[in-house]
Design a protein around this motif. Structure first.
Motif, PDB file in Angstrom:
ATOM      1  N   GLU A   5     -50.599  61.742  22.798  1.00 54.20           N
ATOM      2  CA  GLU A   5     -49.640  60.475  23.202  1.00 54.20           C
ATOM      3  C   GLU A   5     -49.276  60.176  21.870  1.00 54.20           C
ATOM      4  OE1 GLU A   5     -51.868  57.585  25.409  1.00 54.20           O
ATOM      5  OE2 GLU A   5     -52.122  58.655  26.961  1.00 54.20           O
ATOM      6  N   ARG A   6     -47.998  59.672  21.746  1.00 56.47           N
ATOM      7  CA  ARG A   6     -47.387  59.070  20.656  1.00 56.47           C
ATOM      8  C   ARG A   6     -46.705  58.060  20.849  1.00 56.47           C
ATOM      9  NH1 ARG A   6     -41.684  61.236  20.563  1.00 56.47           N
ATOM     10  NH2 ARG A   6     -41.738  62.649  22.569  1.00 56.47           N
ATOM     11  N   VAL A  13     -46.098  56.879  25.012  1.00 55.57           N
ATOM     12  CA  VAL A  13     -45.654  58.002  25.904  1.00 55.57           C
ATOM     13  C   VAL A  13     -46.553  58.899  25.907  1.00 55.57           C
ATOM     14  CG1 VAL A  13     -43.072  57.405  25.674  1.00 55.57           C
ATOM     15  CG2 VAL A  13     -44.288  59.265  24.306  1.00 55.57           C
ATOM     16  N   SER A  14     -46.704  59.793  26.981  1.00 59.34           N
ATOM     17  CA  SER A  14     -47.376  60.802  27.242  1.00 59.34           C
ATOM     18  C   SER A  14     -46.751  62.055  27.055  1.00 59.34           C
ATOM     19  CB  SER A  14     -48.450  60.984  28.693  1.00 59.34           C
ATOM     20  OG  SER A  14     -49.118  59.686  28.663  1.00 59.34           O
ATOM     21  N   TYR A  59     -41.310  66.076  33.167  1.00 57.42           N
ATOM     22  CA  TYR A  59     -40.999  65.595  31.776  1.00 57.42           C
ATOM     23  C   TYR A  59     -39.829  66.246  31.290  1.00 57.42           C
ATOM     24  CZ  TYR A  59     -41.660  70.774  31.812  1.00 57.42           C
ATOM     25  OH  TYR A  59     -41.680  72.128  31.913  1.00 57.42           O
ATOM     26  N   ASP A  60     -39.474  65.744  29.933  1.00 59.20           N
ATOM     27  CA  ASP A  60     -38.341  65.823  29.381  1.00 59.20           C
ATOM     28  C   ASP A  60     -38.430  66.752  28.242  1.00 59.20           C
ATOM     29  OD1 ASP A  60     -35.954  65.674  27.916  1.00 59.20           O
ATOM     30  OD2 ASP A  60     -35.859  63.453  27.968  1.00 59.20           O
ATOM     31  N   GLU A  66     -41.758  64.721  26.707  1.00 62.00           N
ATOM     32  CA  GLU A  66     -42.337  63.476  26.930  1.00 62.00           C
ATOM     33  C   GLU A  66     -42.371  63.535  28.694  1.00 62.00           C
ATOM     34  OE1 GLU A  66     -40.063  59.113  26.868  1.00 62.00           O
ATOM     35  OE2 GLU A  66     -39.957  60.508  25.384  1.00 62.00           O
ATOM     36  N   MET A  67     -43.341  63.027  29.166  1.00 60.60           N
ATOM     37  CA  MET A  67     -43.491  62.978  30.451  1.00 60.60           C
ATOM     38  C   MET A  67     -42.646  61.422  31.016  1.00 60.60           C
ATOM     39  SD  MET A  67     -47.508  64.014  31.421  1.00 60.60           S
ATOM     40  CE  MET A  67     -47.011  63.808  33.057  1.00 60.60           C
ATOM     41  N   VAL A  68     -41.955  61.672  32.195  1.00 65.99           N
ATOM     42  CA  VAL A  68     -41.133  60.598  32.704  1.00 65.99           C
ATOM     43  C   VAL A  68     -41.348  60.326  34.092  1.00 65.99           C
ATOM     44  CG1 VAL A  68     -39.331  61.192  31.076  1.00 65.99           C
ATOM     45  CG2 VAL A  68     -39.420  62.423  33.086  1.00 65.99           C
TER      46      VAL A  68
END
Length: 135
Positions: A5-6, A13-14, A59-60, A66-68
């Motif tokens: 996570e960041r 965001v995961s 994710y992106d 990044e999970m969306v």
């Protein structure tokens, strides 16, 4: 599934860690689908198979996986996004009598076939089937 996570602009965001699924392509065959059916019931030769996606993540890849949320596909948040997903894929059965027959299939070794983990790219739209419930 979540590698790390960041903190981006003060929001956590995961990050999705890929599970090495097979890329979806025209040659991909899902157990229970008729690989020789090149057109739909109306005779459209450009028809694409309808499949059910389960146990999935969206994710992106343009932003470090990044999970969306699925709803982001319909929203414009000002960020240039690309939506991809990975999950377990099953054939969609229009005829309820066909459902469950794939469980009887066996491969050449006589072993039961496992569900297929598939990577989807370029998610442009999605639908939900609210007509049936689990259990």
């Amino acid at each position: 599934m979540f590698a790390a996570e960041r903190d981006v602009m003060n929001a956590e965001v995961s990050i999705y860690e890929a599970r090495s699924g097979e890329f979806e392509s025209a040659d991909l065959v899902i157990i229970g689908e008729d690989p020789f059916n090149d057109e739909d019931e109306e005779g459209d030769p450009d028809a694409k198979p309808v499949r059910v996606l389960s146990d999935f993540a969206i994710y992106d890849p343009k932003h470090g996986n990044e999970m969306v949320p699925l709803s982001s596909i319909e929203e414009d948040d000002g960020v240039d996004r690309q939506f991809e997903a990975e999950g377990i894929v099953f054939p969609y059965y229009q005829n309820d009598e066909d459902e469950g027959q794939e469980e009887d299939d066996e491969n050449e070794d006589g072993n039961s076939r496992e569900p297929k983990l598939v990577k989807l790219s370029a998610i442009l739209r999605y639908t939900f089937d609210y007509t049936e419930t689990d259990g």
